[in-house]
Design an enzyme around this catalytic site. Structure first.
Site, PDB file in Angstrom:
ATOM      1  N   SER A 198      -8.318   3.350   8.613  1.00  0.00           N
ATOM      2  CA  SER A 198      -8.920   3.280   7.280  1.00  0.00           C
ATOM      3  C   SER A 198      -8.078   2.417   6.353  1.00  0.00           C
ATOM      4  O   SER A 198      -8.583   1.516   5.669  1.00  0.00           O
ATOM      5  CB  SER A 198      -9.067   4.694   6.712  1.00  0.00           C
ATOM      6  OG  SER A 198      -9.569   4.662   5.393  1.00  0.00           O
TER       7      SER A 198
ATOM      8  N   HIS B  22       0.846  -1.193   0.000  1.00  0.00           N
ATOM      9  CA  HIS B  22       0.000   0.000   0.000  1.00  0.00           C
ATOM     10  C   HIS B  22       0.878   1.238   0.000  1.00  0.00           C
ATOM     11  O   HIS B  22       1.851   1.327   0.744  1.00  0.00           O
ATOM     12  CB  HIS B  22      -0.915   0.036   1.228  1.00  0.00           C
ATOM     13  CG  HIS B  22      -1.731   1.296   1.303  1.00  0.00           C
ATOM     14  ND1 HIS B  22      -2.860   1.487   0.533  1.00  0.00           N
ATOM     15  CD2 HIS B  22      -1.558   2.430   2.028  1.00  0.00           C
ATOM     16  CE1 HIS B  22      -3.354   2.684   0.796  1.00  0.00           C
ATOM     17  NE2 HIS B  22      -2.580   3.281   1.688  1.00  0.00           N
TER      18      HIS B  22
ATOM     19  N   ASP C 254     -15.904   1.865   6.522  1.00  0.00           N
ATOM     20  CA  ASP C 254     -14.839   2.815   6.177  1.00  0.00           C
ATOM     21  C   ASP C 254     -15.336   3.835   5.155  1.00  0.00           C
ATOM     22  O   ASP C 254     -15.027   5.026   5.264  1.00  0.00           O
ATOM     23  CB  ASP C 254     -13.629   2.066   5.619  1.00  0.00           C
ATOM     24  CG  ASP C 254     -12.544   3.026   5.155  1.00  0.00           C
ATOM     25  OD1 ASP C 254     -12.033   3.786   5.996  1.00  0.00           O
ATOM     26  OD2 ASP C 254     -12.228   3.038   3.951  1.00  0.00           O
TER      27      ASP C 254
ATOM     28  N   ARG D 199     -15.666  12.112   7.455  1.00  0.00           N
ATOM     29  CA  ARG D 199     -14.395  12.788   7.746  1.00  0.00           C
ATOM     30  C   ARG D 199     -14.105  13.859   6.709  1.00  0.00           C
ATOM     31  O   ARG D 199     -13.582  14.925   7.024  1.00  0.00           O
ATOM     32  CB  ARG D 199     -13.251  11.766   7.761  1.00  0.00           C
ATOM     33  CG  ARG D 199     -13.230  10.845   8.972  1.00  0.00           C
ATOM     34  CD  ARG D 199     -12.274   9.685   8.758  1.00  0.00           C
ATOM     35  NE  ARG D 199     -10.914  10.148   8.487  1.00  0.00           N
ATOM     36  CZ  ARG D 199     -10.003   9.426   7.836  1.00  0.00           C
ATOM     37  NH1 ARG D 199     -10.313   8.208   7.379  1.00  0.00           N
ATOM     38  NH2 ARG D 199      -8.799   9.905   7.646  1.00  0.00           N
TER      39      ARG D 199
ATOM     40  N   LYS E 277      -8.858  -2.043   5.276  1.00  0.00           N
ATOM     41  CA  LYS E 277      -8.985  -2.564   3.909  1.00  0.00           C
ATOM     42  C   LYS E 277      -7.885  -3.579   3.607  1.00  0.00           C
ATOM     43  O   LYS E 277      -8.127  -4.612   2.971  1.00  0.00           O
ATOM     44  CB  LYS E 277      -8.944  -1.413   2.900  1.00  0.00           C
ATOM     45  CG  LYS E 277     -10.150  -0.479   3.012  1.00  0.00           C
ATOM     46  CD  LYS E 277     -10.206   0.506   1.873  1.00  0.00           C
ATOM     47  CE  LYS E 277      -9.191   1.618   1.985  1.00  0.00           C
ATOM     48  NZ  LYS E 277      -9.542   2.621   2.997  1.00  0.00           N
TER      49      LYS E 277
END
Length: 435
Positions: free
Chosen positions: A183, A82, A161, A168, A187
């Site tokens: 968050s 990620h 999320d 947010r 995932k």
């Protein structure tokens, strides 16, 4: 249990229990808790923060709000990566086929671009015919057959999320480290990989502007993953300049293909190899990350990673001939050369501004509903520290709309500075590896 009491506890900095986290996440996801109460809690979290245990509880509650991916039927080690988002960051396009060519299964769910950062799905969709929406069964079958798939997140994966992030976004609580960590990791953990490697960026083109902020986020995400039994690592990388020379969807895929061909820009190759080395080390395939990097270099140079990318494109209904013929990619009708108006050195690149310039050209979105022009973007011929002569091309803007070209040019000009003295080139990869 009452939402009022949970808000009041966090307002005073009192630690919330796993049960309290689950109560508000599940209640909000199901519509039983109002937006205004959830917003109040988010603001309390923003100011009071969350401990690592609280953040881990929040992550678990978000995962429990929907389905998870079970990769147990897929043989071998499953890896995932990620990035926290940057400009010109097309690393996944190199890393996923590279890892798969080396025996690490990559069952990856990626996102779309918003604002000044691009999205992997948008890049892949610039390949004619490429489909990012596969059924769960198609996804699993492809992973089993060729060891790699890159698709969009399913609707039922971590639905809490999506709802919390939307709130947010309108309550100025996006830049909360524990909320970002929960968050991202909800995932990643729901997607089922054994190994997760994080590329946490900092600098003008990154969400985290300073190195300490990036390190704080990286350590929190690694800790969350380790608590869930995953093999974790994070590196910090600079985003004071775009990664590579291309910014924009089709342009970035072409650049990734060049790297898979054993060529391409050195910074993109270096980062891809570095991340691969760490993944191979965590997987136990090499004794240290340096040996993993050596193996990764070989697989880029011998064409095996490129062949795996060809398999990936074909499996997801794209035209695999693009790796041999770049003219098959969409191309913009208009091009504009940004020329240097004096001699000097490229002193700095406001990378967020560059991302916004690409967005103005049509390469990105200011709203989720905006359409992407896959041909739009910018190719740089000079980067920070380079010597420039008057009249030389600094960058080429690509697009299909002359008004957008004009807008993008104005943004780009403001994002670049020329100076008389050479500036040190910022390092790409920080020395710190967090495990």
């Amino acid at each position: 249990m009452r939402m009022y009491d949970i808000i009041n506890k966090k307002k005073h900095g009192i630690v919330l229990t796993q049960e309290e986290m689950a109560f508000w996440v599940q209640g909000f996801a199901e519509g039983n808790i109002s937006d205004y109460q959830a917003a109040a809690l988010l603001m309390a979290i923003y100011f009071q923060g969350l401990s690592i245990d609280e953040t881990s509880s929040l992550t678990s509650s978000m995962i429990d709000s929907g389905e998870t991916i079970d990769l147990s039927r897929v043989p071998g080690i499953k890896g995932d990566k990620h990035s926290t988002g940057g400009v010109g960051d097309k690393t996944t396009l190199v890393l996923a086929p590279l890892l798969a060519s080396m025996g690490i299964t990559v069952a990856k769910m990626s996102g779309r671009g918003l604002g000044h950062t691009g999205g992997t799905l948008d890049k892949l969709e610039s390949i004619p015919g490429f489909q990012v929406d596969l059924s769960p069964e198609e996804f699993m079958k492809q992973v089993e057959n060729i060891g790699v798939a890159i698709v969009g997140q399913t609707r039922n994966l971590v639905p809490a999320d999506k709802k919390i992030y939307a709130l947010r976004d309108v309550t100025a609580t996006v830049d909360s480290v524990p909320l970002i960590a929960a968050s991202v990791m909800s995932k990643k953990l729901a997607a089922g990989a054994d190994i997760i490697v994080l590329d946490v960026k900092f600098g003008s083109g990154a969400f985290m502007k300073t190195r300490p902020e990036a390190e704080n986020l990286a350590r929190m995400m690694v800790d969350i993953g380790k608590k869930k039994g995953k093999k974790m690592a994070a590196i910090l990388t600079g985003m004071e300049t775009p990664l590579g020379y291309a910014v924009g969807n089709a342009l970035e895929v072409k650049e990734a293909i060049h790297v898979l061909q054993g060529e391409g820009p050195q910074d993109l190759r270096e980062l891809s190899v570095y991340l691969t080395g760490i993944t191979l080390w965590l997987a136990g395939k090499v004794s240290d990350a340096a040996k993993g990097r050596v193996q990764a270099e070989k697989h880029l140079d011998d064409g095996s990673a490129l062949e795996k990318f060809r398999e990936l494109i074909a499996a997801q209904h794209g035209n695999p001939q693009v790796i041999y013929d770049e003219s098959l990619f969409p191309e913009g009708k208009f091009r504009y050369s940004l020329l240097a108006d004096q001699d000097g050195y490229l002193g700095s690149m406001d990378t967020e501004g560059i991302g916004l310039a690409a967005m103005k050209l049509g390469a990105g979105r200011s709203k989720k509903e905006d359409l992407i022009d896959p041909a739009a973007g910018i190719i740089f011929y000079k980067k920070t520290g380079d010597r420039i002569r008057k009249g030389e091309t600094i960058a080429m803007l690509h697009g299909n709309n002359e008004e957008q070209i004009d807008e993008g040019r104005d943004f780009l000009k403001k994002s670049l500075t020329l100076q008389q003295e050479a500036k040190a080139i910022p390092s790409l990869i920080d020395d710190l590896v967090i495990i």
